[in-house]
Design a protein around this motif. Sequence first.
Motif, PDB file in Angstrom:
ATOM      1  N   GLU A  45      -4.476 -10.049   6.949  1.00  0.00           N
ATOM      2  CA  GLU A  45      -3.814 -10.648   5.790  1.00  0.00           C
ATOM      3  C   GLU A  45      -2.902  -9.624   5.129  1.00  0.00           C
ATOM      4  OE1 GLU A  45      -5.105 -13.262   1.915  1.00  0.00           O
ATOM      5  OE2 GLU A  45      -6.218 -11.397   2.244  1.00  0.00           O
ATOM      6  N   VAL A  46      -1.801 -10.120   4.559  1.00  0.00           N
ATOM      7  CA  VAL A  46      -0.920  -9.290   3.740  1.00  0.00           C
ATOM      8  C   VAL A  46      -0.937  -9.854   2.323  1.00  0.00           C
ATOM      9  CG1 VAL A  46       1.396  -8.329   3.420  1.00  0.00           C
ATOM     10  CG2 VAL A  46       0.575  -8.843   5.730  1.00  0.00           C
ATOM     11  N   VAL A  47      -1.330  -9.025   1.378  1.00  0.00           N
ATOM     12  CA  VAL A  47      -1.329  -9.405  -0.039  1.00  0.00           C
ATOM     13  C   VAL A  47      -0.232  -8.609  -0.736  1.00  0.00           C
ATOM     14  CG1 VAL A  47      -2.603  -9.355  -2.225  1.00  0.00           C
ATOM     15  CG2 VAL A  47      -3.756 -10.063  -0.114  1.00  0.00           C
ATOM     16  N   GLY A  48       0.726  -9.319  -1.296  1.00  0.00           N
ATOM     17  CA  GLY A  48       1.809  -8.676  -2.021  1.00  0.00           C
ATOM     18  C   GLY A  48       1.426  -8.442  -3.468  1.00  0.00           C
ATOM     19  N   LEU A  49       1.829  -7.277  -3.995  1.00  0.00           N
ATOM     20  CA  LEU A  49       1.595  -6.948  -5.404  1.00  0.00           C
ATOM     21  C   LEU A  49       2.937  -6.892  -6.104  1.00  0.00           C
ATOM     22  CD1 LEU A  49      -1.197  -4.551  -4.657  1.00  0.00           C
ATOM     23  CD2 LEU A  49      -1.237  -5.754  -6.822  1.00  0.00           C
ATOM     24  N   LEU A  50       3.081  -7.726  -7.124  1.00  0.00           N
ATOM     25  CA  LEU A  50       4.349  -7.856  -7.829  1.00  0.00           C
ATOM     26  C   LEU A  50       4.165  -7.619  -9.322  1.00  0.00           C
ATOM     27  CD1 LEU A  50       5.200 -11.091  -5.970  1.00  0.00           C
ATOM     28  CD2 LEU A  50       6.949  -9.344  -6.225  1.00  0.00           C
ATOM     29  N   GLY A  51       5.268  -7.239  -9.963  1.00  0.00           N
ATOM     30  CA  GLY A  51       5.256  -7.058 -11.406  1.00  0.00           C
ATOM     31  C   GLY A  51       6.356  -6.099 -11.806  1.00  0.00           C
ATOM     32  N   HIS A  52       6.709  -6.123 -13.067  1.00  0.00           N
ATOM     33  CA  HIS A  52       7.721  -5.198 -13.567  1.00  0.00           C
ATOM     34  C   HIS A  52       7.238  -3.755 -13.429  1.00  0.00           C
ATOM     35  CE1 HIS A  52      10.184  -8.386 -15.136  1.00  0.00           C
ATOM     36  NE2 HIS A  52       9.257  -8.822 -15.972  1.00  0.00           N
ATOM     37  N   ASN A  53       8.143  -2.794 -13.543  1.00  0.00           N
ATOM     38  CA  ASN A  53       7.747  -1.400 -13.629  1.00  0.00           C
ATOM     39  C   ASN A  53       6.762  -1.229 -14.783  1.00  0.00           C
ATOM     40  OD1 ASN A  53       9.336  -0.504 -11.520  1.00  0.00           O
ATOM     41  ND2 ASN A  53      11.090  -0.054 -12.809  1.00  0.00           N
ATOM     42  N   GLY A  54       5.666  -0.525 -14.519  1.00  0.00           N
ATOM     43  CA  GLY A  54       4.653  -0.344 -15.550  1.00  0.00           C
ATOM     44  C   GLY A  54       3.643  -1.456 -15.630  1.00  0.00           C
ATOM     45  N   ALA A  55       3.739  -2.441 -14.716  1.00  0.00           N
ATOM     46  CA  ALA A  55       2.795  -3.567 -14.742  1.00  0.00           C
ATOM     47  C   ALA A  55       1.385  -3.148 -14.334  1.00  0.00           C
ATOM     48  CB  ALA A  55       3.283  -4.684 -13.825  1.00  0.00           C
ATOM     49  N   GLY A  56       1.286  -2.057 -13.555  1.00  0.00           N
ATOM     50  CA  GLY A  56      -0.017  -1.564 -13.132  1.00  0.00           C
ATOM     51  C   GLY A  56      -0.302  -1.705 -11.657  1.00  0.00           C
ATOM     52  N   LYS A  57       0.642  -2.295 -10.915  1.00  0.00           N
ATOM     53  CA  LYS A  57       0.372  -2.570  -9.499  1.00  0.00           C
ATOM     54  C   LYS A  57       0.208  -1.284  -8.684  1.00  0.00           C
ATOM     55  CE  LYS A  57       5.311  -3.416  -8.625  1.00  0.00           C
ATOM     56  NZ  LYS A  57       5.741  -2.906  -9.957  1.00  0.00           N
ATOM     57  N   SER A  58       1.092  -0.311  -8.888  1.00  0.00           N
ATOM     58  CA  SER A  58       0.982   0.948  -8.139  1.00  0.00           C
ATOM     59  C   SER A  58      -0.257   1.733  -8.565  1.00  0.00           C
ATOM     60  CB  SER A  58       2.232   1.803  -8.338  1.00  0.00           C
ATOM     61  OG  SER A  58       3.358   1.177  -7.761  1.00  0.00           O
ATOM     62  N   THR A  59      -0.564   1.699  -9.855  1.00  0.00           N
ATOM     63  CA  THR A  59      -1.744   2.412 -10.351  1.00  0.00           C
ATOM     64  C   THR A  59      -3.020   1.835  -9.757  1.00  0.00           C
ATOM     65  OG1 THR A  59      -0.580   2.869 -12.423  1.00  0.00           O
ATOM     66  CG2 THR A  59      -2.968   3.139 -12.436  1.00  0.00           C
ATOM     67  N   LEU A  60      -3.101   0.508  -9.696  1.00  0.00           N
ATOM     68  CA  LEU A  60      -4.266  -0.144  -9.092  1.00  0.00           C
ATOM     69  C   LEU A  60      -4.462   0.316  -7.656  1.00  0.00           C
ATOM     70  CD1 LEU A  60      -6.490  -2.408  -9.125  1.00  0.00           C
ATOM     71  CD2 LEU A  60      -4.704  -3.956  -8.269  1.00  0.00           C
ATOM     72  N   ILE A  61      -3.373   0.301  -6.891  1.00  0.00           N
ATOM     73  CA  ILE A  61      -3.475   0.633  -5.476  1.00  0.00           C
ATOM     74  C   ILE A  61      -3.745   2.127  -5.272  1.00  0.00           C
ATOM     75  CG2 ILE A  61      -2.089   0.758  -3.364  1.00  0.00           C
ATOM     76  CD1 ILE A  61      -3.389  -1.992  -4.017  1.00  0.00           C
ATOM     77  N   LYS A  62      -3.282   2.951  -6.198  1.00  0.00           N
ATOM     78  CA  LYS A  62      -3.564   4.393  -6.091  1.00  0.00           C
ATOM     79  C   LYS A  62      -5.042   4.703  -6.300  1.00  0.00           C
ATOM     80  CE  LYS A  62       1.030   6.253  -6.949  1.00  0.00           C
ATOM     81  NZ  LYS A  62       1.947   6.939  -7.889  1.00  0.00           N
ATOM     82  N   LEU A  99      -5.431  -5.833  10.979  1.00  0.00           N
ATOM     83  CA  LEU A  99      -5.311  -4.949   9.832  1.00  0.00           C
ATOM     84  C   LEU A  99      -5.111  -5.762   8.556  1.00  0.00           C
ATOM     85  CD1 LEU A  99      -4.429  -2.999  12.286  1.00  0.00           C
ATOM     86  CD2 LEU A  99      -3.320  -1.656  10.497  1.00  0.00           C
ATOM     87  N   GLY A 100      -5.509  -5.206   7.451  1.00  0.00           N
ATOM     88  CA  GLY A 100      -5.220  -5.787   6.144  1.00  0.00           C
ATOM     89  C   GLY A 100      -4.172  -4.925   5.461  1.00  0.00           C
ATOM     90  N   ILE A 101      -3.222  -5.551   4.788  1.00  0.00           N
ATOM     91  CA  ILE A 101      -2.107  -4.811   4.193  1.00  0.00           C
ATOM     92  C   ILE A 101      -1.926  -5.211   2.733  1.00  0.00           C
ATOM     93  CG2 ILE A 101       0.381  -4.346   4.304  1.00  0.00           C
ATOM     94  CD1 ILE A 101       0.255  -5.095   7.299  1.00  0.00           C
ATOM     95  N   PHE A 102      -1.910  -4.209   1.852  1.00  0.00           N
ATOM     96  CA  PHE A 102      -1.439  -4.390   0.489  1.00  0.00           C
ATOM     97  C   PHE A 102       0.022  -3.954   0.465  1.00  0.00           C
ATOM     98  CE2 PHE A 102      -5.954  -3.959  -1.099  1.00  0.00           C
ATOM     99  CZ  PHE A 102      -6.006  -5.205  -1.713  1.00  0.00           C
ATOM    100  N   LEU A 103       0.904  -4.832   0.040  1.00  0.00           N
ATOM    101  CA  LEU A 103       2.334  -4.561   0.052  1.00  0.00           C
ATOM    102  C   LEU A 103       2.869  -4.616  -1.382  1.00  0.00           C
ATOM    103  CD1 LEU A 103       4.809  -5.936   2.680  1.00  0.00           C
ATOM    104  CD2 LEU A 103       5.450  -5.886   0.275  1.00  0.00           C
ATOM    105  N   ILE A 104       3.295  -3.473  -1.895  1.00  0.00           N
ATOM    106  CA  ILE A 104       3.856  -3.391  -3.244  1.00  0.00           C
ATOM    107  C   ILE A 104       5.353  -3.640  -3.149  1.00  0.00           C
ATOM    108  CG2 ILE A 104       4.174  -1.914  -5.268  1.00  0.00           C
ATOM    109  CD1 ILE A 104       1.796  -0.224  -4.151  1.00  0.00           C
TER     110      ILE A 104
END
Length: 254
Positions: free
Chosen positions: A36-53, A198-203
């Motif tokens: 599965e591929v799960v996309g993470l979306l949101g404005h800059n500062g939304a928290g998506k990159s921080t969550l994945i980190k 494979l599983g993919i998180f895609l920012i």
Amino acid sequence: MAEDRGTPLVELEDISISFGGIKAVDHVSLDLYPGEVVGLLGHNGAGKSTLIKCLSGAYQMDSGEIRIRGDKVEINNPRDARSHNIETIYQTLALADNLDAASNLFLGREITTPLGLVDDATMEAETRKIMGRLNPNFRKFSSPVSALSGGQRQSVAITRAVYFNAKILIMDEPTAALGPQETQMVAELIQELKREGLGIFLIDHDVHQVKMLCDRAAVMKNGKLVGVVDVDAVSTDDILAMIIAGKKPEHLTA
């Protein structure tokens, strides 16, 4: 969508992390299944990159739980993440421009001969084998990666992760600044990775790319999870409305 697929590959459960009193991620739960591929979306500062980190080991969460294949794990650094077969492919790709594909694939993990010399022939043969599986059209094995196109460079970075047994991939805007043909190359690579389980998180910032590449889209705003939707069940306008308004459109909440 995922009720009958058994145990998720990844479960991020009630994750929170603050910086200087500001909640960058605020009680977010998200899962990812094999293939599965799960996309993470949101404005800059939304928290998506921080969550994945928090998953990649770049940040340590303040609270919450990470489960891999149903087992609770501790991920305090990137080495911990790799021990759970999690690899991150950043936009910068972290490739050595002056080296060819095989040298990049094995950088820091070179295959050596019994005499302790770098075994270039074996490394190239291994690179050709896995690249033939993931991107059969790749031909520039002897060129430095600086001479490769953006899509080919992505191929090298993805192949390196898969060769070293990644099961969970985190991809940061993999098609940014790529043309249509290069984007299609990356899309085909992602489809092959899905077939291999494979599983993919895609920012990403691009709603159209998420619609094309992902199975589900998770939208964040101000550190909170707005919602998760099947991309086939929504329009790009629906996803944009979630990003901008910070809530699911009414017809999706019924």
